[in-house]
Write an enzyme that holds these catalytic residues in place. Sequence first.
Site, PDB file in Angstrom:
ATOM      1  N   LYS A 136       1.317   4.429  -3.093  1.00 48.49           N
ATOM      2  CA  LYS A 136       1.009   5.859  -3.033  1.00 48.49           C
ATOM      3  C   LYS A 136       2.227   6.691  -3.438  1.00 48.49           C
ATOM      4  O   LYS A 136       2.077   7.757  -4.050  1.00 48.49           O
ATOM      5  CB  LYS A 136       0.528   6.229  -1.631  1.00 48.49           C
ATOM      6  CG  LYS A 136      -0.817   5.598  -1.262  1.00 48.49           C
ATOM      7  CD  LYS A 136      -1.919   5.977  -2.250  1.00 48.49           C
ATOM      8  CE  LYS A 136      -3.282   5.449  -1.835  1.00 48.49           C
ATOM      9  NZ  LYS A 136      -4.354   5.824  -2.801  1.00 48.49           N
ATOM     10  N   TYR A 171       0.807  -1.222   0.000  1.00 41.54           N
ATOM     11  CA  TYR A 171       0.000   0.000   0.000  1.00 41.54           C
ATOM     12  C   TYR A 171       0.842   1.274   0.000  1.00 41.54           C
ATOM     13  O   TYR A 171       0.659   2.142  -0.870  1.00 41.54           O
ATOM     14  CB  TYR A 171      -0.932   0.001   1.199  1.00 41.54           C
ATOM     15  CG  TYR A 171      -1.807   1.233   1.274  1.00 41.54           C
ATOM     16  CD1 TYR A 171      -2.864   1.413   0.379  1.00 41.54           C
ATOM     17  CD2 TYR A 171      -1.578   2.220   2.227  1.00 41.54           C
ATOM     18  CE1 TYR A 171      -3.667   2.538   0.436  1.00 41.54           C
ATOM     19  CE2 TYR A 171      -2.380   3.349   2.292  1.00 41.54           C
ATOM     20  CZ  TYR A 171      -3.420   3.509   1.394  1.00 41.54           C
ATOM     21  OH  TYR A 171      -4.207   4.626   1.445  1.00 41.54           O
TER      22      TYR A 171
END
Length: 243
Positions: A170, A166
């Site tokens: 980003k 994750y």
Amino acid sequence: MTDTRTALVTGANKGIGYEIAAGLGALGYSVGVGARDDARRQAAVDRLRDAGVDAFGVPLDVTDDASVTAAAALVEGRAGHLDALVNNAGITGGHPQQPSTVDPEVIQTVVETNVIGVVRVTNAMLPLLRRSASPRIVNMSSSVGSLTRQAGPGSETTTGPVAVAYAPSKTFLNAVTLQYVQELAGTGVLVNMACPGFVATDLNGFRGVRTPAQGAATAVRLATLPDGGPTGGFFEDAGTVPW
């Protein structure tokens, strides 16, 4: 083409995405609620309409080329243009995410949604955005994608101390966003990244300390920037997020 300002929010059937749609709708935008699940999407549209928002459903799976192409055709048929695109849809990939034990397919799946999905949707919607007098793109990032904050003390994140799928997704998204900024420089398309903060959503098991409405505020602001506003910025409520 209608004169009504039109926005599309991906992953808008719940949480932060829903509140972004609500916030834009309260400002007079006709808002496309992008979501995969038919029932949840319609429930969100109904709820927004009950609140006075001109909302419409957009079947949208950001990982599927045909779905994204159909979504662009739907928006074109309804409005003829797009004024604001908020790429909000995202996944964490679950837990645990230690780099030494993670299944590489988990990373691939997260990147497919959080990065490639943004590229897929943005490219499909760009022709409609170019028809707007003041086009805006907002990519929902996170401070966990900040290399400065990842390397700093107290780097516990919304997904745990280590989130090898994750958090880097980003960081990747931020880099891709800056590539769009460079390509679209001088066109009037303002492209920015928004960090919602640690919001209580099902993405983190509702462990967050902020409400979805609070998490949506920065994205709503960036989606409605005046002409000449910033582009290529990474923003949170308190100001800019360090790279």
